[in-house]
Scaffold this active site. Sequence first.
Site, PDB file in Angstrom:
ATOM      1  N   LYS A 170      84.470   6.295  11.379  1.00 31.65           N
ATOM      2  CA  LYS A 170      84.652   6.644  12.790  1.00 31.65           C
ATOM      3  C   LYS A 170      85.324   5.477  13.507  1.00 31.65           C
ATOM      4  O   LYS A 170      84.975   4.312  13.257  1.00 31.65           O
ATOM      5  CB  LYS A 170      83.281   6.959  13.415  1.00 31.65           C
ATOM      6  CG  LYS A 170      83.346   7.478  14.851  1.00 31.65           C
ATOM      7  CD  LYS A 170      81.962   7.821  15.394  1.00 31.65           C
ATOM      8  CE  LYS A 170      82.047   8.397  16.807  1.00 31.65           C
ATOM      9  NZ  LYS A 170      80.731   8.762  17.357  1.00 31.65           N
ATOM     10  N   SER A 185      80.354  13.463  19.579  1.00 34.66           N
ATOM     11  CA  SER A 185      81.625  12.771  19.573  1.00 34.66           C
ATOM     12  C   SER A 185      82.194  12.492  18.182  1.00 34.66           C
ATOM     13  O   SER A 185      83.373  12.169  18.078  1.00 34.66           O
ATOM     14  CB  SER A 185      81.465  11.445  20.321  1.00 34.66           C
ATOM     15  OG  SER A 185      80.592  10.578  19.609  1.00 34.66           O
ATOM     16  N   SER A 230      75.639  12.896  18.798  1.00 36.95           N
ATOM     17  CA  SER A 230      76.993  12.876  18.247  1.00 36.95           C
ATOM     18  C   SER A 230      77.119  12.870  16.736  1.00 36.95           C
ATOM     19  O   SER A 230      78.227  12.991  16.218  1.00 36.95           O
ATOM     20  CB  SER A 230      77.748  11.660  18.782  1.00 36.95           C
ATOM     21  OG  SER A 230      78.206  11.927  20.074  1.00 36.95           O
TER      22      SER A 230
HETATM   23  N1  GLN Z   1      77.421  14.417  24.023  1.00 34.70           N
HETATM   24  C1  GLN Z   1      76.677  13.290  24.443  1.00 34.70           C
HETATM   25  C2  GLN Z   1      77.441  12.512  25.490  1.00 34.70           C
HETATM   26  O1  GLN Z   1      78.495  12.920  25.818  1.00 34.70           O
HETATM   27  C3  GLN Z   1      76.299  12.435  23.277  1.00 34.70           C
HETATM   28  C4  GLN Z   1      77.388  11.578  22.789  1.00 34.70           C
HETATM   29  C5  GLN Z   1      76.975  10.701  21.668  1.00 34.70           C
HETATM   30  O2  GLN Z   1      75.947  10.900  21.024  1.00 34.70           O
HETATM   31  N2  GLN Z   1      77.772   9.662  21.447  1.00 34.70           N
HETATM   32  O3  GLN Z   1      77.002  11.534  25.977  1.00 34.70           O
END
Ligand code: GLN
Length: 490
Positions: free
Chosen positions: A78, A158, A182
């Site tokens: 990532k 994400s 995410s």
């Molecule tokens: N969807 C969540 C956010 O937008 C979690 C994102 C994540 O876990 N990095 O904050």
Amino acid sequence: MGDLTGLTLKGALEGLATGAFSSEEITREHIAAVEAARPLNAFVLETPDKALEMARAADARRAKGEAGPLEGAPLGIKDLFCTEGVESTAGSKILQGFKPGYESTVTANLWRDGAVMLGKLNMDEFAMGSSNETSAWGPVVNPWRSKGGNADLTPGGSSGGSAAAVAAQLCLGATATDTGGSIRQPAAFTGTVGIKPTYGRCSRWGVVAFASSLDQAGPMARTVEDTAILLRSMSGHDPKDSTSLPVEVPDFASFCGKSVKGLRIGVPREYRVDGMPAEIDALWEQGIAWLKDAGCEIVDVSLPHTKYALPTYYIIAPAEASSNLARYDGMRYGLRVEGANLTETYEKSRAEGFGSEVKRRILIGAYVLSAGYYDAYYLKALKVRRRITDDFDRAFERVDALLTPTAPSAAFALGERSDDPVAMYLNDIFTVTVNLAGLPGMSVPAGLDAQGLPLGLQLIGRSLDEGTLFSLGAAIERAADFRARPAKWW
Ligand code: GLN
């Protein structure tokens, strides 16, 4: 050869160990798969030369009898992980051109164990998002499509690049991070397995910070056991991260296949939310039945503060983000847009470098931390966070793990929710509680919906008890016998 990309990580490591193929061979096949899959936009940077160099070095070490636990296995990383000398952008224009002078601890651990890097994976900007649409480099497209449809779907976010790359067989496994879901939500949307370990299990050093008290790295792969193998390499105490836990790393894979007989599984009643598709509810019931059949005892539990989890998360995460992202000022990393004076250079760099979701989070965060509102929002959120953690502590006095759906829907179409931030935030309803409490959580593919799209079940464990999650995850995996793969259209 020709089908080495379809192997599990475990199968590939066995093939490498017996000499059935070399790391160079399996890496070449993955490089070709990555190139052929460019329409998915899963990789933001392909590093084929580096991959081949690492693969040859891996083959040489194996020939000398010095093979590490992941020797020669090609992985995707990532883009939130800093990789030395390799551009690391966190999905943001503000980090365009940033080549870290250091390697994140998690990736360093993977290279120490012999893994090979295929490239950097696309993601929501600074990991803020649930659909990959906030990436400055364009959204990732889910390799899965609805039955008979050809609309582009989100792979989730994400870690959407990680999920899509694993599902499309572009790598044997990938690193990902999870601040509010995410790892788990993209795993559910792509029929892959993902685990967010206990906060502190993996070092955050060298991982671009979003919300430091919630951020945690973890693996994604196509089987539960593969994630166990990867997590073992990724984990470990790191003096460079003060929140890294000084604890032993168990052999997580040894828990896969272990009997789950007699384990007590909690089903939190507050997770039955209004408007959830009947298919998700049915899948949850199915999961309960599978675990019952495997000898588990099912217990009804209550997590009464669940309804406050999303507002709490969407105060704490932006508050920490607004502080963490203050460092991007056009001086030290990536993008700089010159202004007439220093202040204007800061302003222009940030205005141009950050996308709108990141700006929204910075504004929310600055607001909830401001002198007049700190007590009403931030401090209150910290108190509710404590309550949410207490709910889990109480539940874990009676049960060994919890079973819930991972996300309230299957993958949705790109563009469908991108204009409505609140609808997007609702995606995280089952996952954010786990980050707020610092607990381990895993998503396991459990079935397909009527559209032929994957759905996942979430297992939540006690702090540092990933082992039980691997046993239960493997039990669900066996019962579900999930073998569906996306039809190749790219
Ligand atoms: N969807 C969540 C956010 O937008 C979690 C994102 C994540 O876990 N990095 O904050």
